[in-house]
Design an enzyme around this catalytic site. Sequence first.
Site, PDB file in Angstrom:
ATOM      1  N   ASP A  10      18.480  93.007 -12.139  1.00 20.81           N
ATOM      2  CA  ASP A  10      19.221  92.982 -13.589  1.00 20.81           C
ATOM      3  C   ASP A  10      17.983  92.473 -14.521  1.00 20.81           C
ATOM      4  O   ASP A  10      17.035  92.089 -14.211  1.00 20.81           O
ATOM      5  CB  ASP A  10      20.530  92.397 -13.430  1.00 20.81           C
ATOM      6  CG  ASP A  10      20.342  90.609 -13.638  1.00 20.81           C
ATOM      7  OD1 ASP A  10      19.316  90.163 -13.362  1.00 20.81           O
ATOM      8  OD2 ASP A  10      21.398  90.073 -13.413  1.00 20.81           O
ATOM      9  N   CYS A  67      18.184  88.954  -9.303  1.00 26.59           N
ATOM     10  CA  CYS A  67      19.111  88.633 -10.616  1.00 26.59           C
ATOM     11  C   CYS A  67      18.624  87.150 -11.019  1.00 26.59           C
ATOM     12  O   CYS A  67      17.897  86.736 -10.357  1.00 26.59           O
ATOM     13  CB  CYS A  67      20.655  88.819 -10.319  1.00 26.59           C
ATOM     14  SG  CYS A  67      21.270  87.658  -9.197  1.00 26.59           S
ATOM     15  N   THR A  69      20.164  84.378 -10.439  1.00 25.74           N
ATOM     16  CA  THR A  69      20.259  83.303  -9.300  1.00 25.74           C
ATOM     17  C   THR A  69      20.106  83.997  -7.962  1.00 25.74           C
ATOM     18  O   THR A  69      19.674  83.182  -7.059  1.00 25.74           O
ATOM     19  CB  THR A  69      21.391  82.538  -9.372  1.00 25.74           C
ATOM     20  OG1 THR A  69      22.505  83.618  -9.415  1.00 25.74           O
ATOM     21  CG2 THR A  69      21.683  81.686 -10.809  1.00 25.74           C
ATOM     22  N   HIS A 100      16.242  86.435  12.441  1.00 26.98           N
ATOM     23  CA  HIS A 100      17.569  86.113  13.167  1.00 26.98           C
ATOM     24  C   HIS A 100      18.694  87.039  12.772  1.00 26.98           C
ATOM     25  O   HIS A 100      19.722  87.682  13.120  1.00 26.98           O
ATOM     26  CB  HIS A 100      17.796  84.911  12.912  1.00 26.98           C
ATOM     27  CG  HIS A 100      17.388  83.536  13.907  1.00 26.98           C
ATOM     28  ND1 HIS A 100      17.681  82.524  14.096  1.00 26.98           N
ATOM     29  CD2 HIS A 100      16.237  83.914  14.721  1.00 26.98           C
ATOM     30  CE1 HIS A 100      17.169  81.757  14.942  1.00 26.98           C
ATOM     31  NE2 HIS A 100      15.910  82.716  15.328  1.00 26.98           N
ATOM     32  N   HIS A 135      20.527  87.774  18.771  1.00 27.99           N
ATOM     33  CA  HIS A 135      20.707  87.923  17.552  1.00 27.99           C
ATOM     34  C   HIS A 135      21.125  89.040  17.287  1.00 27.99           C
ATOM     35  O   HIS A 135      21.992  89.624  16.221  1.00 27.99           O
ATOM     36  CB  HIS A 135      19.375  87.677  16.626  1.00 27.99           C
ATOM     37  CG  HIS A 135      18.945  86.033  16.979  1.00 27.99           C
ATOM     38  ND1 HIS A 135      19.513  85.087  16.449  1.00 27.99           N
ATOM     39  CD2 HIS A 135      17.935  85.688  17.574  1.00 27.99           C
ATOM     40  CE1 HIS A 135      19.103  83.880  17.112  1.00 27.99           C
ATOM     41  NE2 HIS A 135      17.863  84.399  17.313  1.00 27.99           N
TER      42      HIS A 135
HETATM   43  C1  RB5 Z   1      23.055  87.278 -16.020  1.00 23.93           C
HETATM   44  O1  RB5 Z   1      22.976  86.560 -17.027  1.00 23.93           O
HETATM   45  C2  RB5 Z   1      23.316  86.488 -14.648  1.00 23.93           C
HETATM   46  O2  RB5 Z   1      24.541  86.029 -14.498  1.00 23.93           O
HETATM   47  C3  RB5 Z   1      22.727  87.310 -13.093  1.00 23.93           C
HETATM   48  O3  RB5 Z   1      21.406  87.492 -13.153  1.00 23.93           O
HETATM   49  C4  RB5 Z   1      22.949  86.370 -11.732  1.00 23.93           C
HETATM   50  O4  RB5 Z   1      22.345  85.198 -11.894  1.00 23.93           O
HETATM   51  C5  RB5 Z   1      24.552  86.418 -11.352  1.00 23.93           C
HETATM   52  O5  RB5 Z   1      24.556  85.931 -10.328  1.00 23.93           O
END
Ligand code: RB5
Length: 148
Positions: A10, A67, A69, A100, A135
Amino acid sequence: MSQTIAVAADHGGFELKTILKEELVARGCSVVDLGTDGPGSVDYPDFAAAMAMAIRDKTAEMGILICGTGIGISIAANRFPEVRAALVHDAFTARMARLHNDANVLVFGGRTIGIEVAKDCLGVFLDTEFEGGRHARRVAKLNQHSSR
Ligand code: RB5
């Protein structure tokens, strides 16, 4: 051996995706880019779904998802039975994800990981084989349990 790797992100991962694509090409991999194609705001579940289809249809052997996080896109990707997506933070977690968990999708937080650490993780992930044995039994149970 040349591998085909799908990449998707994203807006929170767009920049790191661009960098890791170059890294993949430098390693001799073929890259399938599933987007996003710019920094504009998009919805991470759409890119997790595109990755799941690419893995299911064998368009790519493995994938990289990013993304902000790495959390949302991991949650979304792991709803698909063909995907074992692992959010990693360092070479150790990248190695264990392959050894694993037989992870087939490497996940990063584009806003949380350093570029060099991500490159390190990528190399380790691609170079590490699944250990199998006990595993394999555990990995097989992932889909048994989720289809109950
Ligand atoms: C987008 O702002 C953010 O929420 C997305 O990239 C991600 O971190 C969601 O888990």
